[in-house]
Scaffold this active site. Structure first.
Site, PDB file in Angstrom:
ATOM      1  N   CYS A 111       0.825  -1.203   0.000  1.00 34.93           N
ATOM      2  CA  CYS A 111       0.000   0.000   0.000  1.00 34.93           C
ATOM      3  C   CYS A 111       0.870   1.269   0.000  1.00 34.93           C
ATOM      4  O   CYS A 111       1.580   1.534  -0.952  1.00 34.93           O
ATOM      5  CB  CYS A 111      -0.969  -0.058   1.178  1.00 34.93           C
ATOM      6  SG  CYS A 111      -2.323   1.115   1.136  1.00 34.93           S
ATOM      7  N   HIS A 112       0.845   2.042   1.079  1.00 30.89           N
ATOM      8  CA  HIS A 112       1.675   3.241   1.199  1.00 30.89           C
ATOM      9  C   HIS A 112       3.082   2.928   1.725  1.00 30.89           C
ATOM     10  O   HIS A 112       3.927   3.807   1.797  1.00 30.89           O
ATOM     11  CB  HIS A 112       1.013   4.258   2.135  1.00 30.89           C
ATOM     12  CG  HIS A 112      -0.196   4.922   1.566  1.00 30.89           C
ATOM     13  ND1 HIS A 112      -1.421   4.298   1.489  1.00 30.89           N
ATOM     14  CD2 HIS A 112      -0.369   6.152   1.036  1.00 30.89           C
ATOM     15  CE1 HIS A 112      -2.301   5.130   0.946  1.00 30.89           C
ATOM     16  NE2 HIS A 112      -1.692   6.258   0.663  1.00 30.89           N
ATOM     17  N   GLY A 113       3.336   1.676   2.104  1.00 32.34           N
ATOM     18  CA  GLY A 113       4.634   1.275   2.644  1.00 32.34           C
ATOM     19  C   GLY A 113       5.825   1.656   1.779  1.00 32.34           C
ATOM     20  O   GLY A 113       6.872   2.052   2.309  1.00 32.34           O
TER      21      GLY A 113
END
Length: 179
Positions: A111-113
């Site tokens: 995801c935003h990782g």
């Protein structure tokens, strides 16, 4: 049942992690026999999110500053908007990411990782995926960004969103088995 018995997996997270992106891979790895450690920049419980709503909290096992990448076989970075945004301001988190890449150990981000990976300057020339809103940032950091459920580029494993977690988990386990 796949087993990665005794593999040591480090998760790094802080307040604002997407709950399913930490808890589901963590449980899959525990079920496969791994030893999982959660490191954070906080010593109190960290707040999970279910998209925009508060979810559960989880108690970190250790401080980021006390972790050595050499003690672990793989790194997992959950998403959530606030989690990697906060961690990319933490030098201890950036140093850990760089150390895992320098050792060619599996690094998985969902995801935003991958925002944390961009800040650590480890994605130039790498193929990866992410949540759509950060793809321009990743391209600007030199990555080849694609829209696929899971992307494996050498030691780097990335996925887009919670719906991709089963494929993400499978890719992590395969990478650890191969390492």
């Amino acid at each position: 049942m796949t087993t990665i018995s005794k593999a040591k997996i480090l998760f790094i997270a802080t307040d604002g992690f997407e709950q399913s992106e930490l808890l589901d891979p963590r449980q899959a790895l525990l079920d496969a026999g791994a030893i999982v450690t959660l490191a954070s920049n906080k010593d109190s419980p960290i707040q999970g999110m279910k998209h925009h709503e508060k979810g559960d909290t989880i108690q970190p096992d250790v401080a980021l500053s006390q972790v050595n990448a050499a003690d672990f076989d793989a790194l997992v970075i959950p998403g959530g908007v606030a989690n990697p945004d906060a961690l990319r301001m933490e030098e201890d988190a950036l140093a850990l990411v760089r150390a895992f890449f320098a050792a060619s150990k599996p690094v998985a981000a969902i995801c935003h990782g991958p925002w944390l990976l961009a800040e650590a300057d480890v994605i130039e020339g790498r193929r990866l995926t992410s949540w759509p809103s950060i793809r321009t940032d990743l391209k600007n950091a030199g990555a080849d960004v694609v829209d696929e459920q899971v992307v494996v580029d050498g030691n780097l494993i990335t996925s887009r969103k919670p719906d991709d977690i089963p494929a993400f988990n499978d890719a992590i386990i395969k990478a650890i088995e191969a390492a």
